[in-house]
Design a protein around this motif. Sequence first.
Motif, PDB file in Angstrom:
ATOM      1  N   GLN A 177      26.855   1.139  19.126  1.00  0.00           N
ATOM      2  CA  GLN A 177      25.932   0.047  18.828  1.00  0.00           C
ATOM      3  C   GLN A 177      24.692   0.557  18.081  1.00  0.00           C
ATOM      4  OE1 GLN A 177      24.812  -2.460  22.108  1.00  0.00           O
ATOM      5  NE2 GLN A 177      26.905  -3.058  22.586  1.00  0.00           N
ATOM      6  N   PRO A 178      24.881   1.116  16.904  1.00  0.00           N
ATOM      7  CA  PRO A 178      23.731   1.657  16.158  1.00  0.00           C
ATOM      8  C   PRO A 178      22.733   0.582  15.751  1.00  0.00           C
ATOM      9  CG  PRO A 178      25.684   1.612  14.767  1.00  0.00           C
ATOM     10  CD  PRO A 178      26.149   1.322  16.167  1.00  0.00           C
ATOM     11  N   GLY A 179      23.177  -0.672  15.704  1.00  0.00           N
ATOM     12  CA  GLY A 179      22.269  -1.745  15.327  1.00  0.00           C
ATOM     13  C   GLY A 179      21.426  -2.263  16.475  1.00  0.00           C
ATOM     14  N   ASN A 180      21.711  -1.805  17.698  1.00  0.00           N
ATOM     15  CA  ASN A 180      20.950  -2.283  18.853  1.00  0.00           C
ATOM     16  C   ASN A 180      19.486  -1.887  18.724  1.00  0.00           C
ATOM     17  OD1 ASN A 180      19.790  -1.967  21.730  1.00  0.00           O
ATOM     18  ND2 ASN A 180      21.682  -3.099  22.080  1.00  0.00           N
ATOM     19  N   LEU A 181      18.595  -2.821  18.925  1.00  0.00           N
ATOM     20  CA  LEU A 181      17.175  -2.582  18.711  1.00  0.00           C
ATOM     21  C   LEU A 181      16.454  -2.087  19.967  1.00  0.00           C
ATOM     22  CD1 LEU A 181      16.306  -5.686  16.495  1.00  0.00           C
ATOM     23  CD2 LEU A 181      16.956  -3.376  15.774  1.00  0.00           C
ATOM     24  N   VAL A 182      16.866  -2.552  21.144  1.00  0.00           N
ATOM     25  CA  VAL A 182      16.168  -2.123  22.361  1.00  0.00           C
ATOM     26  C   VAL A 182      16.690  -0.781  22.877  1.00  0.00           C
ATOM     27  CG1 VAL A 182      15.639  -4.489  23.001  1.00  0.00           C
ATOM     28  CG2 VAL A 182      17.695  -3.399  23.937  1.00  0.00           C
ATOM     29  N   ARG A 183      17.937  -0.450  22.544  1.00  0.00           N
ATOM     30  CA  ARG A 183      18.569   0.833  22.879  1.00  0.00           C
ATOM     31  C   ARG A 183      18.480   1.149  24.373  1.00  0.00           C
ATOM     32  NH1 ARG A 183      20.273   3.826  18.805  1.00  0.00           N
ATOM     33  NH2 ARG A 183      20.121   5.778  19.969  1.00  0.00           N
ATOM     34  N   ARG A 184      18.765   0.155  25.168  1.00  0.00           N
ATOM     35  CA  ARG A 184      18.861   0.341  26.615  1.00  0.00           C
ATOM     36  C   ARG A 184      19.661  -0.819  27.186  1.00  0.00           C
ATOM     37  NH1 ARG A 184      13.636  -1.268  25.588  1.00  0.00           N
ATOM     38  NH2 ARG A 184      13.012  -3.294  26.486  1.00  0.00           N
ATOM     39  N   LEU A 185      20.240  -0.582  28.363  1.00  0.00           N
ATOM     40  CA  LEU A 185      20.954  -1.651  29.038  1.00  0.00           C
ATOM     41  C   LEU A 185      19.970  -2.736  29.458  1.00  0.00           C
ATOM     42  CD1 LEU A 185      23.383   0.420  31.317  1.00  0.00           C
ATOM     43  CD2 LEU A 185      23.887  -0.653  29.111  1.00  0.00           C
ATOM     44  N   ILE A 186      20.425  -3.975  29.388  1.00  0.00           N
ATOM     45  CA  ILE A 186      19.574  -5.109  29.723  1.00  0.00           C
ATOM     46  C   ILE A 186      19.560  -5.321  31.232  1.00  0.00           C
ATOM     47  CG2 ILE A 186      19.235  -7.590  29.398  1.00  0.00           C
ATOM     48  CD1 ILE A 186      20.799  -7.234  26.719  1.00  0.00           C
ATOM     49  N   ASP A 187      18.386  -5.559  31.783  1.00  0.00           N
ATOM     50  CA  ASP A 187      18.247  -5.889  33.200  1.00  0.00           C
ATOM     51  C   ASP A 187      18.882  -7.263  33.432  1.00  0.00           C
ATOM     52  OD1 ASP A 187      17.306  -6.847  35.698  1.00  0.00           O
ATOM     53  OD2 ASP A 187      15.503  -5.620  35.559  1.00  0.00           O
ATOM     54  N   PRO A 188      19.814  -7.397  34.400  1.00  0.00           N
ATOM     55  CA  PRO A 188      20.460  -8.696  34.637  1.00  0.00           C
ATOM     56  C   PRO A 188      19.477  -9.830  34.879  1.00  0.00           C
ATOM     57  CG  PRO A 188      21.611  -6.967  35.839  1.00  0.00           C
ATOM     58  CD  PRO A 188      20.367  -6.340  35.271  1.00  0.00           C
ATOM     59  N   SER A 189      18.328  -9.530  35.485  1.00  0.00           N
ATOM     60  CA  SER A 189      17.365 -10.594  35.774  1.00  0.00           C
ATOM     61  C   SER A 189      16.873 -11.281  34.513  1.00  0.00           C
ATOM     62  CB  SER A 189      16.180 -10.040  36.569  1.00  0.00           C
ATOM     63  OG  SER A 189      15.409  -9.138  35.786  1.00  0.00           O
ATOM     64  N   MET A 190      16.880 -10.568  33.385  1.00  0.00           N
ATOM     65  CA  MET A 190      16.465 -11.179  32.131  1.00  0.00           C
ATOM     66  C   MET A 190      17.419 -12.309  31.730  1.00  0.00           C
ATOM     67  SD  MET A 190      13.668  -9.653  31.318  1.00  0.00           S
ATOM     68  CE  MET A 190      13.387  -9.719  33.108  1.00  0.00           C
ATOM     69  N   HIS A 191      18.676 -12.150  32.056  1.00  0.00           N
ATOM     70  CA  HIS A 191      19.643 -13.202  31.761  1.00  0.00           C
ATOM     71  C   HIS A 191      19.448 -14.394  32.688  1.00  0.00           C
ATOM     72  CE1 HIS A 191      21.454 -10.600  28.899  1.00  0.00           C
ATOM     73  NE2 HIS A 191      21.990  -9.780  29.782  1.00  0.00           N
ATOM     74  N   GLY A 192      19.015 -14.131  33.917  1.00  0.00           N
ATOM     75  CA  GLY A 192      18.711 -15.237  34.806  1.00  0.00           C
ATOM     76  C   GLY A 192      17.666 -16.152  34.203  1.00  0.00           C
ATOM     77  N   ARG A 193      16.603 -15.551  33.654  1.00  0.00           N
ATOM     78  CA  ARG A 193      15.548 -16.351  33.025  1.00  0.00           C
ATOM     79  C   ARG A 193      16.049 -17.035  31.754  1.00  0.00           C
ATOM     80  NH1 ARG A 193      12.754 -17.018  37.196  1.00  0.00           N
ATOM     81  NH2 ARG A 193      11.080 -17.864  35.931  1.00  0.00           N
ATOM     82  N   GLY A 194      16.854 -16.305  30.974  1.00  0.00           N
ATOM     83  CA  GLY A 194      17.356 -16.887  29.731  1.00  0.00           C
ATOM     84  C   GLY A 194      18.271 -18.075  29.963  1.00  0.00           C
ATOM     85  N   VAL A 195      19.146 -17.964  30.957  1.00  0.00           N
ATOM     86  CA  VAL A 195      20.108 -19.038  31.212  1.00  0.00           C
ATOM     87  C   VAL A 195      19.419 -20.271  31.780  1.00  0.00           C
ATOM     88  CG1 VAL A 195      22.080 -19.712  32.643  1.00  0.00           C
ATOM     89  CG2 VAL A 195      22.105 -17.530  31.430  1.00  0.00           C
ATOM     90  N   ILE A 196      18.460 -20.097  32.684  1.00  0.00           N
ATOM     91  CA  ILE A 196      17.796 -21.276  33.241  1.00  0.00           C
ATOM     92  C   ILE A 196      16.989 -22.005  32.164  1.00  0.00           C
ATOM     93  CG2 ILE A 196      15.634 -20.204  34.043  1.00  0.00           C
ATOM     94  CD1 ILE A 196      15.970 -21.849  36.638  1.00  0.00           C
ATOM     95  N   GLN A 197      16.443 -21.245  31.223  1.00  0.00           N
ATOM     96  CA  GLN A 197      15.717 -21.884  30.122  1.00  0.00           C
ATOM     97  C   GLN A 197      16.682 -22.683  29.242  1.00  0.00           C
ATOM     98  OE1 GLN A 197      15.730 -21.179  26.600  1.00  0.00           O
ATOM     99  NE2 GLN A 197      14.089 -22.644  26.187  1.00  0.00           N
ATOM    100  N   LEU A 198      17.836 -22.093  28.951  1.00  0.00           N
ATOM    101  CA  LEU A 198      18.837 -22.769  28.132  1.00  0.00           C
ATOM    102  C   LEU A 198      19.362 -24.013  28.846  1.00  0.00           C
ATOM    103  CD1 LEU A 198      20.751 -22.818  25.663  1.00  0.00           C
ATOM    104  CD2 LEU A 198      22.260 -21.276  26.935  1.00  0.00           C
ATOM    105  N   ALA A 199      19.598 -23.882  30.146  1.00  0.00           N
ATOM    106  CA  ALA A 199      20.184 -24.974  30.917  1.00  0.00           C
ATOM    107  C   ALA A 199      19.248 -26.168  31.051  1.00  0.00           C
ATOM    108  CB  ALA A 199      20.578 -24.477  32.306  1.00  0.00           C
TER     109      ALA A 199
END
Length: 260
Positions: A217-239
């Motif tokens: 993933q050379p194009g990855n900008l953050v270059r680290r695994l994503i914390d699952p809690s960030m997806h919790g916030r992202g999904v509730i916002q989308l929902a």
Amino acid sequence: MDFGVAGKTAVITGGATGIGRAIAETFHEEGATVIINGRNRDKLNKACAEIGPNAHGVVADLLTSEGATALADYAANLGSVSFLVNNIGIFDVNDFFEVSDERWMDYFQHNLMTAIRITRPILQGMLERNDGSVVFISSEAAVRSIGNMVPYSTTKTAMLGLSRSLAELTRGTNVRVNSYMPGTTATESVMGYFEGLAKDQGSSVDEALTGFYNEVQPGNLVRRLIDPSMHGRGVIQLATNEAMNGVTHRADGGTIRSIF
């Protein structure tokens, strides 16, 4: 921030671990009643105890129609389902030429049919009430097609098509259907993969991750695994965002080189 989910019911499939667990925790923290499912009662009980008092676990295998009916009926007994998050999925690294027909069917059953089976009754109820929101957890692999994960990429791409098609059924209503594409995330299964990779390479996990971002993933900008809690916030916002219907939200750390 108040997402307006307090007192409402959210069903998160496979919500005992990983990204699903993080989503369930976020909905619960915001005051929703949360329902998760799985096949192991002890695992579900432990997850619900840790999520909080308004979390409920249902032993229901969505690989079967009976399991989907059991989960839908349990949720209906608690009240109308305002949010459904389809999170169940499998992945592995494989050689396309070695993947059997049976394994392909496993992928379609886990990554698509589990979502189809539970969405049928819950989305229908939402349309009858003219209220509700469905989110499909896809993957950045749906767009950044991966050669050594062909069944995974293919089924996650199909999920985007499923989500958009179902959104068309909501035209002119207060019901919405969207997709969410997480990038490589620090879940139990992903960490297990990198731990195994590090062992095979005779390196540390950090070194294995550095090689992954340099080579895979050379194009990855953050270059680290994503914390699952960030997806919790992202999904509730989308929902809960009434302006978003029939869309796909990317949360991939910038891996996909696109402004859309």
